[in-house]
Write an enzyme that holds these catalytic residues in place. Structure first.
Site, PDB file in Angstrom:
ATOM      1  N   GLY A 115       0.850  -1.191   0.000  1.00  0.00           N
ATOM      2  CA  GLY A 115       0.000   0.000   0.000  1.00  0.00           C
ATOM      3  C   GLY A 115       0.879   1.232   0.000  1.00  0.00           C
ATOM      4  N   PRO A 116       0.270   2.424  -0.040  1.00  0.00           N
ATOM      5  CG  PRO A 116      -1.235   4.215   0.106  1.00  0.00           C
ATOM      6  CD  PRO A 116      -1.174   2.714   0.035  1.00  0.00           C
ATOM      7  CG  MET A 117       4.370   7.731   3.117  1.00  0.00           C
ATOM      8  SD  MET A 117       5.889   6.848   3.396  1.00  0.00           S
ATOM      9  CE  MET A 117       6.942   7.565   2.170  1.00  0.00           C
ATOM     10  N   GLY A 151      -0.136   2.160   7.230  1.00  0.00           N
ATOM     11  CA  GLY A 151      -0.054   1.261   8.388  1.00  0.00           C
ATOM     12  C   GLY A 151       0.625  -0.064   8.107  1.00  0.00           C
ATOM     13  CD  GLU A 180      10.313   1.150   4.118  1.00  0.00           C
ATOM     14  OE1 GLU A 180       9.845   1.188   2.961  1.00  0.00           O
ATOM     15  OE2 GLU A 180      10.079   2.018   4.973  1.00  0.00           O
ATOM     16  CD  GLN A 233       9.769   0.198  -0.482  1.00  0.00           C
ATOM     17  OE1 GLN A 233       9.224  -0.798  -0.018  1.00  0.00           O
ATOM     18  NE2 GLN A 233      10.008   1.271   0.257  1.00  0.00           N
ATOM     19  CB  CYS A 237     -10.160  14.800  -1.186  1.00  0.00           C
ATOM     20  SG  CYS A 237     -10.087  13.011  -1.369  1.00  0.00           S
ATOM     21  CB  CYS A 264      -7.596   9.375  -3.478  1.00  0.00           C
ATOM     22  SG  CYS A 264      -8.189  10.947  -4.120  1.00  0.00           S
TER      23      CYS A 264
HETATM   24 ZN   LIG Z   1      -8.070  12.643  -2.542  1.00  0.00          ZN
END
Ligand SMILES: [Zn+2]
Length: 205
Positions: free
Chosen positions: A11-13, A16, A84, A86, A143, A179
Site C-alpha cells: 500500500g502507499p505511504m 499502516g 521496505e 521495494q 480530500c 487518492c
Molecule cells: Zn483525494
C-alpha cells in the site's frame, strides 16, 4: 514443521504497513517462534538497528545491503520479517523463494508504487510469489477520502516533478498519501520547452 508462507503487506505511504507487520511479529513471538527482522540499509527512515513504525513501536532489526545476505542471517529463524521490500535488489525474489523452500514463514512490507505511480523495484514479482497479499489504503491528505493508494512526493510543499530521482537521500522532500484523483505528477520538462518556444517567438517580433 512450520509451514512455509509469504505474507505481503502493501500500500502507499502512511497506510499502516509497518504497524501491521509489527502486529504479526508480536503474534509470532507470543507463539514462541524464532523471529528475525530485516530491513534494507538504504531505508533512511529507520534509525540505528531497529525498525520504527510511526506509532512509536520498535523492534530490533538487522540492516542488510544485499538481499543475498539474508540467507546466511536467518538460519535458525522460523519467521523472517522484511521491511521496505521495494528497496532491495532483484535477488530478493529468489531469496524469499529459498526461504519458503526451507519451510519458513516470511512476512514482508513494501510500497507497490513509487512517487511516479510506477511499480517499485521487485514489488511486481513479489506480489506474484506471495501466498497472501494484504493491500492497505491510507487516508488521502488532500480530500480526506479513505481510498489513498498513491504516494505523493512534495518538494517545498509542491508536487515533485516527474524527473526527480527515485530515491532521494537527505533531501528536504516530504511524502503524503493521496487518492488517484488528488495525486499529481507535473512534467516540468515539457512545460519549460513550451514556455521557451513562446518567449523565442515573442523576441522575434
Ligand atoms: Zn483525494
Amino acid at each position: 514443521m512450520y509451514g512455509y508462507s509469504f505474507e505481503l503487506i502493501t500500500g502507499p505511504m502512511s497506510c499502516g504497513k509497518t504497524e501491521e507487520l509489527l502486529r504479526r511479529i508480536r503474534r509470532c513471538i507470543i507463539a514462541r517462534k524464532k523471529v528475525i527482522v530485516v530491513s534494507p540499509e538504504v531505508d533512511t527512515r529507520a534509525k540505528g538497528d531497529y525498525i520504527e513504525s510511526r506509532n512509536g513501536l520498535w523492534l530490533d532489526a538487522v540492516k542488510v545491503k544485499h538481499s543475498i545476505q539474508i540467507l546466511s542471517l536467518v538460519k535458525d529463524a522460523e519467521v523472517v520479517a522484511i521491511d521496505e521490500l521495494q528497496f532491495f535488489d532483484s535477488n530478493i525474489v529468489a531469496v524469499i523463494t529459498q526461504l519458503m523452500k526451507e519451510g519458513k514463514k516470511v512476512i514482508g512490507t513494501g510500497l507497490e508504487l513509487d512517487f511516479k505511480a510506477e511499480p517499485f523495484g521487485s514489488m511486481p514479482e513479489l506480489l506474484c510469489i506471495a501466498t497472501e497479499i494484504n493491500k492497505l489504503h491510507a487516508v488521502c491528505m488532500k480530500c480526506g477520502c479513505e481510498n489513498a493508494t498513491r504516494t505523493q512526493r512534495l518538494i517545498d510543499g509542491k508536487p515533485a516533478d516527474k524527473s526527480s530521482p527515485l530515491i532521494m537521500i537527505g533531501g528536504d522532500e516530504t511524502y503524503e498519501a493521496r487518492c488517484i484523483k488528488c495525486y499529481e505528477l507535473p512534467d516540468v520538462k515539457k512545460k519549460t520547452k513550451f514556455v521557451d518556444l513562446k518567449v523565442l517567438q515573442f523576441d522575434r517580433k
